[in-house]
Structure formats: C-alpha cells, structure tokens
Motif scaffolding. Structure first.
Motif, mmCIF file in Angstrom:
data_model
loop_
_atom_site.group_PDB
_atom_site.id
_atom_site.type_symbol
_atom_site.label_atom_id
_atom_site.label_comp_id
_atom_site.label_asym_id
_atom_site.label_seq_id
_atom_site.Cartn_x
_atom_site.Cartn_y
_atom_site.Cartn_z
ATOM 1 N N GLU A 1 0.819 -1.216 0.000
ATOM 2 C CA GLU A 1 0.000 0.000 0.000
ATOM 3 C C GLU A 1 0.852 1.265 0.000
ATOM 4 N N GLU A 2 2.098 1.153 0.423
ATOM 5 C CA GLU A 2 2.972 2.326 0.550
ATOM 6 C C GLU A 2 3.984 2.452 -0.586
ATOM 7 N N VAL A 3 4.114 1.408 -1.401
ATOM 8 C CA VAL A 3 5.139 1.384 -2.441
ATOM 9 C C VAL A 3 4.485 1.573 -3.801
ATOM 10 N N PHE A 4 4.935 2.588 -4.523
ATOM 11 C CA PHE A 4 4.387 2.886 -5.839
ATOM 12 C C PHE A 4 5.477 2.635 -6.882
ATOM 13 N N LEU A 5 5.467 1.408 -7.392
ATOM 14 C CA LEU A 5 6.485 0.986 -8.350
ATOM 15 C C LEU A 5 6.266 1.641 -9.705
ATOM 16 N N ASN A 6 7.377 1.945 -10.394
ATOM 17 C CA ASN A 6 7.255 2.416 -11.762
ATOM 18 C C ASN A 6 6.843 1.243 -12.656
ATOM 19 N N GLU A 7 6.552 1.519 -13.898
ATOM 20 C CA GLU A 7 6.115 0.479 -14.823
ATOM 21 C C GLU A 7 7.268 -0.481 -15.122
ATOM 22 N N PRO A 8 6.965 -1.755 -15.388
ATOM 23 C CA PRO A 8 8.024 -2.702 -15.753
ATOM 24 C C PRO A 8 8.737 -2.235 -17.026
ATOM 25 N N HIS A 9 10.065 -2.350 -17.006
ATOM 26 C CA HIS A 9 10.852 -1.921 -18.164
ATOM 27 C C HIS A 9 12.169 -2.692 -18.199
ATOM 28 N N PRO A 10 12.826 -2.715 -19.360
ATOM 29 C CA PRO A 10 14.156 -3.343 -19.429
ATOM 30 C C PRO A 10 15.115 -2.579 -18.513
ATOM 31 N N PRO A 11 16.109 -3.261 -17.983
ATOM 32 C CA PRO A 11 17.019 -2.594 -17.043
ATOM 33 C C PRO A 11 17.883 -1.532 -17.716
ATOM 34 N N HIS A 12 18.032 -0.420 -17.049
ATOM 35 C CA HIS A 12 18.962 0.627 -17.447
ATOM 36 C C HIS A 12 20.324 0.287 -16.844
ATOM 37 N N PRO A 13 21.388 0.944 -17.276
ATOM 38 C CA PRO A 13 22.723 0.637 -16.737
ATOM 39 C C PRO A 13 22.818 0.712 -15.218
ATOM 40 N N ASN A 14 22.112 1.651 -14.591
ATOM 41 C CA ASN A 14 22.185 1.756 -13.126
ATOM 42 C C ASN A 14 21.560 0.542 -12.442
ATOM 43 N N ALA A 15 20.518 -0.052 -13.027
ATOM 44 C CA ALA A 15 19.926 -1.262 -12.453
ATOM 45 C C ALA A 15 20.876 -2.443 -12.618
ATOM 46 N N LEU A 16 21.512 -2.555 -13.779
ATOM 47 C CA LEU A 16 22.498 -3.622 -13.980
ATOM 48 C C LEU A 16 23.640 -3.490 -12.974
ATOM 49 N N GLU A 17 24.069 -2.263 -12.736
ATOM 50 C CA GLU A 17 25.138 -2.034 -11.757
ATOM 51 C C GLU A 17 24.684 -2.431 -10.350
#
Length: 152
Positions: A5-21
């Motif tokens: 109820e408190e977490v508002f996730l962004n839409e699913p998407h392919p990983p950007h370089p910062n997520a891979l890191e």
C-alpha cells in the motif's frame, strides 16, 4: 518496512545501466540465496522449487545479468529505493515455458551502488484452501507472472 500500500512501483521496463550495476553488486549474494532457498524448501516443501528438479545448483544459477535480467521496477521509499528484478533462469524451459525468479534488492539513499543489499527472492505460497493451507508453491515464475511488490 514497506508494504504494497505504501510502495508505488514504476512500470516494468528493461534494465537501465544503473539497475544492472545495482544487481551486479549483489549478484553473488543472489546466487547464494537461490541455492540456499532451494535446499531449505526441499527439506519441507519440495514443490516450491519443483521446476528445477533435475537441474544442478550450478545450472540453476548460471545466468548473466546482461542478458537474463529482463525486467525491473523500482520505487522510492523513505529509506532508499526498492528495486525488483525478473531474472531468466536459462536452465529452466519446461512445459510452462522459460523459468524466471523475482528478486528484491535495496539501494540506500546517497550511498552509491556499492551499498546495495539483497533483500529476498519471491516464493509464492498463494491460493490457500479453506483451512488456510497453501496450495500453490512456486519459486520459479513464468514469463507472464507480473513483477509485483513482495515482502518475503
């Protein structure tokens, strides 16, 4: 601790370089926890990792983030950023199709990717019967299983 109820996730998407890191900093921990989870569940409910039956531990964790981290979602919380990832397990491709695990990691605020921590692997104990007992046991998800917030 955050809740759905408190977490508002962004839409699913392919990983950007910062997520891979970020996932890269905890990759060995993720792999260790996959094996640990499998062994632990096999002691009391082998259905949880049943899609991996006949797959060795080494094969189970033989994935590469660059090609197997296929989807991410994130949300800012008061204590940093929650990042969810859907990781393909190349050794799993059965009658249900390709196998995936859902992983949750945490990136604390203003500390850099080296402070990212592993949180958990999604293990679905859904579809309870009238007695409240789980009837669904699933650690390995399908491609169509949505990457949603989880707190395990």
């Amino acid at each position: 601790m955050a809740s759905s109820e408190e977490v508002f996730l962004n839409e699913p998407h392919p990983p950007h370089p910062n997520a891979l890191e970020a996932f890269g900093h905890v990759l060995q921990t993720i792999k260790h926890n996959i094996i640990h989870s499998r062994h632990d569940w096999d002691k009391h409910e082998p259905k949880m990792w049943s899609r991996a039956a006949g797959v060795s531990d080494a094969e189970l964790v033989d994935f590469k983030l660059e090609k197997d981290l296929i989807t991410v979602r994130s949300a800012a919380v008061s204590y940093g950023t929650i990042i969810l990832g859907k990781i393909r397990i190349p050794a799993i491709n059965d009658e249900e199709g390709e196998g995936f695990i859902h992983v949750r990691i945490h990136d604390p605020p203003n500390r850099g990717a080296e402070e990212v921590t592993f949180h958990s692997i999604f293990t679905d104990e859904g579809n309870k019967n009238a007695d409240g007992q789980a009837q669904t046991w699933r650690a390995i998800q399908t491609k169509d299983t949505p990457l949603e917030f989880f707190n395990e």
